[in-house]
Design an enzyme around this catalytic site. Structure first.
Site, PDB file in Angstrom:
ATOM      1  CE  LYS A  13     -19.037 -45.559 103.495  1.00 46.33           C
ATOM      2  NZ  LYS A  13     -20.014 -46.130 104.436  1.00 46.33           N
ATOM      3  NE  ARG A  88     -24.069 -41.817 103.265  1.00 45.06           N
ATOM      4  CZ  ARG A  88     -22.917 -41.787 103.936  1.00 45.06           C
ATOM      5  NH1 ARG A  88     -21.886 -41.129 103.471  1.00 45.06           N
ATOM      6  NH2 ARG A  88     -22.827 -42.424 105.074  1.00 45.06           N
ATOM      7  NE  ARG A 127     -19.248 -45.447 114.831  1.00 44.03           N
ATOM      8  CZ  ARG A 127     -19.318 -45.335 113.499  1.00 44.03           C
ATOM      9  NH1 ARG A 127     -18.296 -45.693 112.741  1.00 44.03           N
ATOM     10  NH2 ARG A 127     -20.424 -44.892 112.920  1.00 44.03           N
ATOM     11  NE  ARG A 160     -20.861 -40.832 113.738  1.00 45.57           N
ATOM     12  CZ  ARG A 160     -20.526 -41.296 112.537  1.00 45.57           C
ATOM     13  NH1 ARG A 160     -19.281 -41.652 112.289  1.00 45.57           N
ATOM     14  NH2 ARG A 160     -21.424 -41.411 111.580  1.00 45.57           N
ATOM     15  NE  ARG A 171     -25.735 -43.486 110.268  1.00 49.51           N
ATOM     16  CZ  ARG A 171     -24.695 -43.755 111.055  1.00 49.51           C
ATOM     17  NH1 ARG A 171     -24.875 -44.021 112.338  1.00 49.51           N
ATOM     18  NH2 ARG A 171     -23.480 -43.766 110.555  1.00 49.51           N
TER      19      ARG A 171
HETATM   20  P1  ADP Z   1     -21.333 -43.558 108.038  1.00 48.95           P
HETATM   21  O1  ADP Z   1     -20.618 -44.115 106.834  1.00 48.95           O
HETATM   22  O2  ADP Z   1     -21.038 -44.314 109.287  1.00 48.95           O
HETATM   23  O3  ADP Z   1     -22.801 -43.311 107.816  1.00 48.95           O
HETATM   24  P2  ADP Z   1     -20.287 -40.902 107.511  1.00 48.95           P
HETATM   25  O4  ADP Z   1     -19.306 -40.232 108.376  1.00 48.95           O
HETATM   26  O5  ADP Z   1     -19.892 -41.306 106.132  1.00 48.95           O
HETATM   27  O6  ADP Z   1     -20.754 -42.146 108.373  1.00 48.95           O
HETATM   28  O7  ADP Z   1     -21.606 -40.015 107.358  1.00 48.95           O
HETATM   29  C1  ADP Z   1     -22.278 -39.501 108.465  1.00 48.95           C
HETATM   30  C2  ADP Z   1     -23.497 -38.710 108.015  1.00 48.95           C
HETATM   31  O8  ADP Z   1     -23.080 -37.598 107.213  1.00 48.95           O
HETATM   32  C3  ADP Z   1     -24.481 -39.447 107.135  1.00 48.95           C
HETATM   33  O9  ADP Z   1     -25.399 -40.224 107.874  1.00 48.95           O
HETATM   34  C4  ADP Z   1     -25.161 -38.284 106.392  1.00 48.95           C
HETATM   35  O10 ADP Z   1     -26.112 -37.631 107.222  1.00 48.95           O
HETATM   36  C5  ADP Z   1     -24.017 -37.334 106.180  1.00 48.95           C
HETATM   37  N1  ADP Z   1     -23.369 -37.559 104.873  1.00 48.95           N
HETATM   38  C6  ADP Z   1     -22.081 -37.957 104.648  1.00 48.95           C
HETATM   39  N2  ADP Z   1     -21.828 -38.071 103.332  1.00 48.95           N
HETATM   40  C7  ADP Z   1     -22.979 -37.751 102.694  1.00 48.95           C
HETATM   41  C8  ADP Z   1     -23.389 -37.700 101.325  1.00 48.95           C
HETATM   42  N3  ADP Z   1     -22.548 -38.024 100.319  1.00 48.95           N
HETATM   43  N4  ADP Z   1     -24.669 -37.339 101.055  1.00 48.95           N
HETATM   44  C9  ADP Z   1     -25.530 -37.038 102.018  1.00 48.95           C
HETATM   45  N5  ADP Z   1     -25.233 -37.075 103.335  1.00 48.95           N
HETATM   46  C10 ADP Z   1     -23.972 -37.423 103.674  1.00 48.95           C
END
Ligand code: ADP
Ligand code: ZN
Length: 216
Positions: A13, A88, A127, A160, A171
């Site tokens: 994404k 999300r 990664r 990470r 996740r």
């Molecule tokens: P990925 O898409 O690889 O999971 P992101 O960088 O989008 O990575 O998100 C990393 C983490 O940040 C998520 O696993 C969550 O803990 C938190 N996070 C990001 N966006 C949200 C959201 N909209 N609601 C809740 N937690 C979020």
């Protein structure tokens, strides 16, 4: 034009969102990046978010919804935005619909990035990221020139905390339970555009870009 990105963690994404951001000249807003930046800077928000993120859990909606509502209300978002990582949950999607609705606005497109679970697990566990400049690598598909060292700035690469195999599985489960229902939510609104996440990102973005036209 207001676009949100849907797709599993690690689907790509972020890459798609930054290509679309360049192409349409719209700000790329990644909630994950905002949280990571806050963690790096040691803010209160960062401290709260870190404990959830490291465990692969979602940050609670109370900490997330207002943050995004504020961000998309800023001047640079007047012409629109690309939201990456939000919403999300159905609750977040409804909060977004309400916040925009108050201004007589709505999301124009939900771009769904599609990749199989198998591919996601291998992607995320391989990664590696540069803690200094943010460059991203993959042990198999995009290795750095020197093992474990960032090509761009020479810093030692790290993984990470939420990319280890167990946390990745967690996740993905959370994605299927809480985030995947958003596909039906936006499908009902008739605004889903699908894009494969396991092919050449530039070519795929070039294919869908003409579908993303300004609505009024
Ligand atoms: P990925 O898409 O690889 O999971 P992101 O960088 O989008 O990575 O998100 C990393 C983490 O940040 C998520 O696993 C969550 O803990 C938190 N996070 C990001 N966006 C949200 C959201 N909209 N609601 C809740 N937690 C979020
Ligand atoms: Zn670097």
């Amino acid at each position: 034009m207001k676009i949100i990105m849907l797709g599993a963690p690690g689907a790509g994404k972020g890459t798609m969102a930054s290509r679309l951001s360049e192409r349409f000249g719209l700000p790329h807003i990644s909630t994950g990046d905002i949280f990571r930046e806050n963690i790096k800077n040691g803010t209160e928000l960062g401290k709260k978010a870190k404990s959830y993120m490291d465990q692969g859990l979602l940050v609670p909606d109370e900490l997330t919804c207002d943050l995004v509502t504020d961000r998309i209300g800023q001047d640079d978002c007047k012409k629109g935005f690309i939201l990456d990582g939000f919403p999300r949950t159905i609750n977040q999607a409804e909060a977004l619909t309400d916040a925009l609705g108050k201004k007589g606005q709505q999301i124009d497109y939900a771009v769904n990035v599609i990749v199989s679970d198998e591919k996601i697990v291998s992607r995320m566990s391989g990664r590696r990221v540069c803690p200094k400049c943010g460059a991203s690598y993959h042990l198999v598909t995009l290795p750095p020139k020197a093992e474990g060292i960032c090509d761009k700035c020479g810093t030692e690469l790290t993984q990470r905390a939420d990319d280890d195999a167990e946390t990745v599985k967690k996740r993905l489960n959370i994605y299927h339970e809480q985030t995947e229902p958003l596909i039906a939510y936006y499908n009902n609104l008739g605004i889903i555009v699908e894009i494969p996440g396991d092919k050449n990102a530039d070519e795929e973005v070039a294919k869908i870009a003409p579908l993303l036209v300004e609505k009024d």
